[in-house]
Design a protein around this motif. Structure first.
Motif, PDB file in Angstrom:
ATOM      1  N   TYR A 268      43.026  56.034  37.522  1.00 40.27           N
ATOM      2  CA  TYR A 268      44.044  55.280  37.216  1.00 40.27           C
ATOM      3  C   TYR A 268      44.003  54.037  36.782  1.00 40.27           C
ATOM      4  O   TYR A 268      43.448  53.093  37.222  1.00 40.27           O
ATOM      5  CB  TYR A 268      44.795  54.993  38.653  1.00 40.27           C
ATOM      6  CG  TYR A 268      45.052  56.198  39.657  1.00 40.27           C
ATOM      7  CD1 TYR A 268      46.621  56.543  39.654  1.00 40.27           C
ATOM      8  CD2 TYR A 268      44.053  57.124  40.119  1.00 40.27           C
ATOM      9  CE1 TYR A 268      46.640  57.532  40.620  1.00 40.27           C
ATOM     10  CE2 TYR A 268      44.592  58.307  40.896  1.00 40.27           C
ATOM     11  CZ  TYR A 268      45.755  58.265  41.061  1.00 40.27           C
ATOM     12  OH  TYR A 268      46.196  59.612  41.887  1.00 40.27           O
ATOM     13  N   LEU A 269      44.544  53.712  35.410  1.00 40.15           N
ATOM     14  CA  LEU A 269      44.661  52.469  34.756  1.00 40.15           C
ATOM     15  C   LEU A 269      45.837  52.057  34.256  1.00 40.15           C
ATOM     16  O   LEU A 269      46.249  51.224  33.627  1.00 40.15           O
ATOM     17  CB  LEU A 269      43.752  52.785  33.253  1.00 40.15           C
ATOM     18  CG  LEU A 269      42.296  53.173  33.444  1.00 40.15           C
ATOM     19  CD1 LEU A 269      41.824  53.533  31.783  1.00 40.15           C
ATOM     20  CD2 LEU A 269      41.515  52.302  33.935  1.00 40.15           C
ATOM     21  N   MET A 290      44.794  61.679  35.556  1.00 36.82           N
ATOM     22  CA  MET A 290      44.691  60.758  34.679  1.00 36.82           C
ATOM     23  C   MET A 290      46.065  59.881  34.637  1.00 36.82           C
ATOM     24  O   MET A 290      47.121  60.699  34.169  1.00 36.82           O
ATOM     25  CB  MET A 290      44.210  61.234  33.256  1.00 36.82           C
ATOM     26  CG  MET A 290      43.984  60.045  32.438  1.00 36.82           C
ATOM     27  SD  MET A 290      43.501  60.697  30.692  1.00 36.82           S
ATOM     28  CE  MET A 290      44.805  61.740  30.273  1.00 36.82           C
ATOM     29  N   ASP A 291      46.315  58.718  34.819  1.00 34.34           N
ATOM     30  CA  ASP A 291      47.431  57.724  34.496  1.00 34.34           C
ATOM     31  C   ASP A 291      46.891  56.679  33.943  1.00 34.34           C
ATOM     32  O   ASP A 291      45.951  55.640  34.384  1.00 34.34           O
ATOM     33  CB  ASP A 291      48.065  57.569  35.972  1.00 34.34           C
ATOM     34  CG  ASP A 291      49.305  56.828  35.676  1.00 34.34           C
ATOM     35  OD1 ASP A 291      49.841  56.533  34.552  1.00 34.34           O
ATOM     36  OD2 ASP A 291      49.969  56.987  36.838  1.00 34.34           O
ATOM     37  N   MET A 292      47.379  56.344  32.686  1.00 37.56           N
ATOM     38  CA  MET A 292      47.297  55.289  31.818  1.00 37.56           C
ATOM     39  C   MET A 292      48.463  54.735  31.419  1.00 37.56           C
ATOM     40  O   MET A 292      48.526  54.102  30.307  1.00 37.56           O
ATOM     41  CB  MET A 292      46.249  55.764  30.403  1.00 37.56           C
ATOM     42  CG  MET A 292      45.076  55.924  31.150  1.00 37.56           C
ATOM     43  SD  MET A 292      43.679  55.941  29.662  1.00 37.56           S
ATOM     44  CE  MET A 292      44.269  57.608  28.782  1.00 37.56           C
ATOM     45  N   MET A 317      51.235  59.210  30.927  1.00 37.39           N
ATOM     46  CA  MET A 317      51.131  58.054  29.922  1.00 37.39           C
ATOM     47  C   MET A 317      52.452  57.832  29.302  1.00 37.39           C
ATOM     48  O   MET A 317      52.653  57.710  28.465  1.00 37.39           O
ATOM     49  CB  MET A 317      50.106  58.566  28.537  1.00 37.39           C
ATOM     50  CG  MET A 317      48.779  58.977  29.081  1.00 37.39           C
ATOM     51  SD  MET A 317      47.784  59.146  27.722  1.00 37.39           S
ATOM     52  CE  MET A 317      47.808  57.352  27.132  1.00 37.39           C
ATOM     53  N   GLU A 318      53.180  57.285  30.405  1.00 42.29           N
ATOM     54  CA  GLU A 318      54.536  56.721  30.231  1.00 42.29           C
ATOM     55  C   GLU A 318      54.614  55.518  29.420  1.00 42.29           C
ATOM     56  O   GLU A 318      53.414  54.717  29.977  1.00 42.29           O
ATOM     57  CB  GLU A 318      55.449  56.644  31.562  1.00 42.29           C
ATOM     58  CG  GLU A 318      56.653  56.001  31.439  1.00 42.29           C
ATOM     59  CD  GLU A 318      57.175  56.109  32.890  1.00 42.29           C
ATOM     60  OE1 GLU A 318      58.241  55.219  33.024  1.00 42.29           O
ATOM     61  OE2 GLU A 318      56.887  56.474  33.824  1.00 42.29           O
ATOM     62  N   ASN A 319      55.053  55.136  28.565  1.00 35.52           N
ATOM     63  CA  ASN A 319      55.425  53.874  27.859  1.00 35.52           C
ATOM     64  C   ASN A 319      53.858  53.419  27.504  1.00 35.52           C
ATOM     65  O   ASN A 319      53.594  52.271  28.075  1.00 35.52           O
ATOM     66  CB  ASN A 319      55.944  52.657  28.536  1.00 35.52           C
ATOM     67  CG  ASN A 319      56.202  51.371  28.348  1.00 35.52           C
ATOM     68  OD1 ASN A 319      56.523  51.573  27.100  1.00 35.52           O
ATOM     69  ND2 ASN A 319      56.087  50.393  28.785  1.00 35.52           N
ATOM     70  N   ALA A 320      52.963  54.259  26.649  1.00 34.35           N
ATOM     71  CA  ALA A 320      51.862  53.843  26.369  1.00 34.35           C
ATOM     72  C   ALA A 320      51.728  54.030  24.721  1.00 34.35           C
ATOM     73  O   ALA A 320      50.737  53.902  24.065  1.00 34.35           O
ATOM     74  CB  ALA A 320      50.807  54.998  26.847  1.00 34.35           C
ATOM     75  N   VAL A 340      53.797  63.870  32.158  1.00 36.59           N
ATOM     76  CA  VAL A 340      54.789  62.715  31.922  1.00 36.59           C
ATOM     77  C   VAL A 340      54.304  62.116  30.724  1.00 36.59           C
ATOM     78  O   VAL A 340      53.564  61.363  30.643  1.00 36.59           O
ATOM     79  CB  VAL A 340      54.696  61.954  33.077  1.00 36.59           C
ATOM     80  CG1 VAL A 340      55.962  60.767  32.975  1.00 36.59           C
ATOM     81  CG2 VAL A 340      55.245  63.054  34.397  1.00 36.59           C
ATOM     82  N   LEU A 341      55.131  62.080  29.521  1.00 37.06           N
ATOM     83  CA  LEU A 341      54.995  61.268  28.300  1.00 37.06           C
ATOM     84  C   LEU A 341      56.013  60.634  27.938  1.00 37.06           C
ATOM     85  O   LEU A 341      56.562  60.319  26.724  1.00 37.06           O
ATOM     86  CB  LEU A 341      54.471  62.218  27.215  1.00 37.06           C
ATOM     87  CG  LEU A 341      53.476  62.847  27.608  1.00 37.06           C
ATOM     88  CD1 LEU A 341      53.044  64.063  26.372  1.00 37.06           C
ATOM     89  CD2 LEU A 341      51.937  62.046  27.801  1.00 37.06           C
TER      90      LEU A 341
END
Length: 951
Positions: A268-269, A290-292, A317-320, A340-341
């Protein structure tokens, strides 16, 4: 046992202790513990804790080696005399939320202590540096208290420490590391668990925190105030399995050394300020979750190496800053459950026509630039969200994906085994084996589960099986366990409600509860690997079966010893015994009053004696002291019941005290109703009952203090808090969740009967809490559809169907909630200048126009440009709640899901905490204008014959 016999036993026992030496210190320490803590086990009698079967006390060779008193409803403080227990190895007081005060420095003198568990208490103040003087300590669990100040650097001296859990306190300052002059956490080379989340830790993550000698597997630092970059030295700790850095303010690029951590399964980042390219993680072959999201990465294409991580279940990777097309191969990962993108710049064609994982449940691509979509007939048919993409208006095929779907994750609940269902008493619960009992209940919090499909029953079945297998192997008195209501909280922990049912009887004794609590606090139970690290917070348990009988040993040996040791010390012993007897008599009198605070209850005027489940009894003198003699300066409100005062407990906790007026005719019934209901319901969106006072002719209810007043105060401008549209949606959702809990999860279900803006309170983060249960009505076993009862409620919020038929249902609360939502939208009173808000909205609205033509009705302080669609949908929902027929109104559980969907439509996370406290939204009352500023009700005659006193 008579007082004279007690004196003789005491004399003989003290004589024995004088002869045996150091055991006297153990006895003195336990007596001091009894003096400082209330509600200690009733079989703590006699002067021989080791020979008298004192509950929770374990001895070895007549020395106290273990004190385990989990979930005992203890109150008070921990005595500094605990240091006298020089042979003590285990001290576990977890799940006693009313144990408070500071942890005494003398704790550092327990040189043989192995386990120190104080989970879910209310300790405050600094963690003493002396904690580092415990050379044998292996488990240190101080999580879920109110400790503040820095993490003591001396903890680095605990060379045998295996488990360090300081989470969910108010610890601040930097993470301590050694520098040649002082120790630090980098010295804990045998520790496998650093759980430091949800504090106020600041500064950088020190590079020297990590070294190759460490065997750390769980590094959990989320939800702090950490800054700076992620140190490259993290790659030295090759044993790491879980890394949580989310919810800080970390910046700079992600170090390449992270890719060498081949054992990491959960990373989790998210919610930081990380920059640079998306880190290459193709070396993490075991990565599952994985969550960035929500960082400032350079705008890249979706990395091709994603498709090489065969273990991935979840990619968030929402709002990445992602751009380019979505790779076709991404969806074919065999274990993939969630992608989730949303909120990126992805474009081109979305192709799900080739093989995709049969476990894939959700693809969320909202707010991107996808222009076309390919899917084969009979292909992917689970949740796909393409809202706010150019593809949406183009074809009929994509229309079904251009709305936010209703959540189809049914709430899991353990099913009954193959047995005949039973009807249970009011406060008993049927077990999975169809036995009525009083279960031990609480919540399991899993810090980093590897799965995101909350609807997958197999995970919960595996956990139930694992719990039962451990209970059987440990010979715990457990008949069955039940799990329910899996949710992801705002910190992305998985919450699961747990009920543990007793074996062989309908309730646990103290020993049974203590053993189960210790299993969970001491991490003896290991959940299946998919669930990761966990902690447990127990609900109070108030149904203990009788414990072991008081020991009545023969006095012959004691008499012989007493005769041999008599003489010179006899006079002194008599004096000590007399003093002790007097103190014990006073303690017994106080205990009797606490055990039966309703000895003077009048069942004729106020119904039967209240049946409580763990509420604390306060004396009148205590509350008088906590409120400075009920001074006007501490008066914070009043109503038909009486006045409300702010008070402060000795531990510093603020409380709100509702004091009944002596002339209040309904006070007794309301008092009884409220303490009975609130003592057994627990939800973050319900105001918590701290306790009550029924003393010296007074009736008082003691609640948690909710600092930001009522919703009405905010809508009217009196509180100086401006509620923007996002916060109004959050308030609506919180109140709806509280009501849904009462209707659908309380046993039996509860109808509030007085939902209104003055009964919705706002906490320090503007979360809604439903309050005032004086008119609430539980649904008995024979009242599954409705309760026929005298009409009670508040004008303007009252369900007309209930008024006409006197048949109260959950849909009556739904009607009141609908009025409350219209109040949130318009900031107008339900009945104002003879006009009823429901009628006003229905008359003014026109669904063919923007904002339904309600511009003149809506609160002008709302920024209507933010999400007009969400406002229209809230209007639709509110009007469905105030349908004339209750059968046409949605249930509160449905209302909750609809508000969640509306919030998602507005780009809001329903489970995210507010970013700021209310202090960031103060406005001066002089400059705020609200149409709700007129407090004078002009009743419209909607219910012309109803007489209701203000409540």
């Amino acid at each position: 046992m008579g007082q004279r016999t007690r004196l003789i036993l005491l004399l003989l026992s003290i004589q024995c202790l004088v002869l045996t030496g150091t055991a006297n210190d153990d006895y003195k320490a336990l007596i001091s513990l009894m003096d400082e803590l209330k509600n200690t086990p009733p079989n703590w009698v006699g002067a021989d804790p080791c020979g008298g079967n004192w509950e929770g006390i374990v001895c070895t060779n007549s020395r106290v080696t273990s004190i385990v008193l989990t979930s005992m409803n203890l109150t008070g403080e921990l005595s500094g005399e605990i240091q006298l227990l020089s042979e003590l190895q285990t001290l576990d007081l977890s799940y006693n939320k009313d144990i408070t005060g500071q942890l005494p420095n003398s704790i550092g003198n327990l040189q043989k202590l192995l386990n120190l568990n104080l989970i879910g208490c209310s300790f405050f103040g600094p963690i003493p540096d002396a904690i580092g003087n415990l050379p044998q300590l292996t488990i240190l669990s101080l999580n879920n208290n109110s400790f503040n100040g820095p993490i003591p650097a001396s903890i680095g001296n605990l060379s045998n420490l295996y488990w360090l859990d300081l989470a969910e306190n108010q610890l601040s300052g930097p993470i301590p590391v050694s520098n040649g002059f002082k120790p630090g956490l980098d010295m804990l080379v045998h520790a496998k668990h650093f759980h430091l989340e949800k504090n106020k830790l600041s500064g950088e993550i020190p590079p020297q925190l990590f070294n190759s000698s460490m065997v750390l597997i769980h590094l959990i630092l989320n939800s702090n105030d950490l800054t700076g970059s992620i140190p490259d030295t993290i790659g030295l700790v090759q044993t790491l399995q879980v890394i949580r850095f989310d919810g800080n303010s970390l910046s700079g690029p992600v170090p390449s050394s992270l890719n060498s951590l081949v054992n990491v399964g959960e990373l989790y980042l998210s919610n930081n300020k990380l920059t640079g390219p998306i880190p290459k993680l193709n070396g993490m072959n075991l990565l599952k979750y994985m969550d960035m999201s929500n960082n400032d990465f350079d705008a890249p294409d979706i990395p091709t190496w994603f498709s090489t991580l065969q273990s991935l279940t979840t990619i968030v990777m929402e709002n990445a800053g992602l751009q380019g097309p979505v790779p076709v191969s991404l969806f074919s990962l065999p274990n993939l459950q969630t992608v989730v993108l949303r909120n990126n710049q992805l474009n081109g064609t979305l192709n799900i026509s080739i093989a995709y994982s049969n476990q894939l449940q959700l693809i969320d691509l909202r707010n991107n630039s996808i222009v076309s979509f390919i899917n084969t007939a009979g292909g992917y048919n689970r949740d796909l969200i393409l809202v706010d993409n150019p593809v949406c208006p183009k074809t009929e095929v994509t229309k079904i994906y251009c709305v936010v779907p209703q959540s189809n994750n049914s709430l899991y609940s353990t099913t009954q085994n193959n047995c005949q269902p039973v009807q249970c008493n009011l406060d008993q619960i049927p077990s999975p084996n169809c036995k009525c009992a009083y279960p031990y209940m609480g919540t399991l919090f899993f810090r980093a589960p590897s799965f995101s499909d909350l609807g997958n029953v197999s995970y919960y079945k595996a956990l139930e099986k694992s719990l039962m297998e451990y209970s059987e192997s440990a010979k715990l008195p457990v008949d069955s366990v039940s799990l329910s209501n899996p949710i992801r909280d705002s910190s992305m922990n998985l919450e699961l409600s747990l009920e543990v049912f007793p074996s062989g009887q309908d309730r646990f004794n103290r020993t049974g509860i203590s053993r189960i609590g210790f299993m969970l606090s001491n991490q003896n139970f290991k959940p299946p690997p998919d669930f990761g690290p966990f902690y447990f917070i127990a609900d109070p348990y108030g149904h203990y079966a009788g414990g072991p009988k008081e020991s009545k040993k023969s006095l012959s040996t004691g008499i012989i010893i007493g005769a041999a040791a008599g003489g010179a010390v006899l006079l002194l012993l008599l004096l000590l015994a007399g003093t002790y007897a007097f103190r014990q008599k006073r303690r017994a009198e106080r205990a009797s009053e606490q055990l039966n605070p309703f000895a003077h209850w009048d069942p004729k005027s106020s119904g039967g004696i209240p049946q409580l489940k763990g509420a604390r009894s306060f004396s009148f003198e205590e509350l008088k002291k906590y409120t400075n003699k009920f001074s006007e300066a501490n008066s914070i409100g009043s109503g038909g019941y009486g006045k409300v005062y702010r008070g402060t407990l000795p531990a510093g906790q603020l409380i709100a005290i509702k004091r009944a007026q002596t002339e209040s005719m309904q006070g007794g019934l309301e008092f009884k109703t409220e303490i009975e209901l609130l003592s057994r319901v627990h939800h973050k969106n319900l105001v918590s009952l701290v306790g009550f006072c029924f003393d010296q002719g007074e009736q008082m209810l003691v609640y948690e203090y909710v600092p930001n007043g009522t919703l009405k105060d905010s809508l009217s401008g009196r509180s100086g808090i401006r509620l923007d549209w996002m916060r109004r949606l959050k308030v609506a959702l919180g109140a709806a969740r509280g009501l849904a809990y009462l209707h659908e999860l309380a046993n039996p279900p509860i109808i509030h009967r007085d939902i209104k803006s003055t009964n919705i309170l706002l906490d320090e983060r503007l979360n809604a809490k439903v309050a005032d249960f004086g008119l609430s009505k539980p649904m008995g076993d024979g009242e599954k559809d409705h309760v026929t009862t005298q009409v009670k409620g508040t004008m303007g919020y009252l369900d007309p169907e209930y008024y006409m038929t006197q048949q109260l249902t959950e849909k009556s609360d739904v009607y009141s909630f609908g009025v409350l939502m219209l109040e949130l939208i318009t900031a107008r009173m339900p009945i104002e200048r003879g006009k009823y808000i429901v009628r006003v909205v229905r008359t003014a609205m026109d669904r063919t126009k923007v904002l339904y033509n309600l511009h003149e009705v809506l609160d002008p302080t709302i920024d209507l440009q933010t999400s007009p669609k969400s406002l229209e949908k809230i209007v639709d929902l509110a009007l469905s709640c105030v349908e004339e027929s209750g059968a046409n109104r949605p249930a509160m559980g449905v209302v909750v899901k609809m508000i969640e969907n509306i919030m998602q439509l507005a780009g809001l996370n329903p489970d995210a905490e507010s970013a700021s406290t209310s202090e960031s939204y103060e406005v001066t009352k002089e400059n705020s204008h609200h149409p709700y500023s007129n407090d004078g009700f002009e009743y419209s005659g909607v219910y012309p014959n109803l007489k209701i006193e203000p409540h």
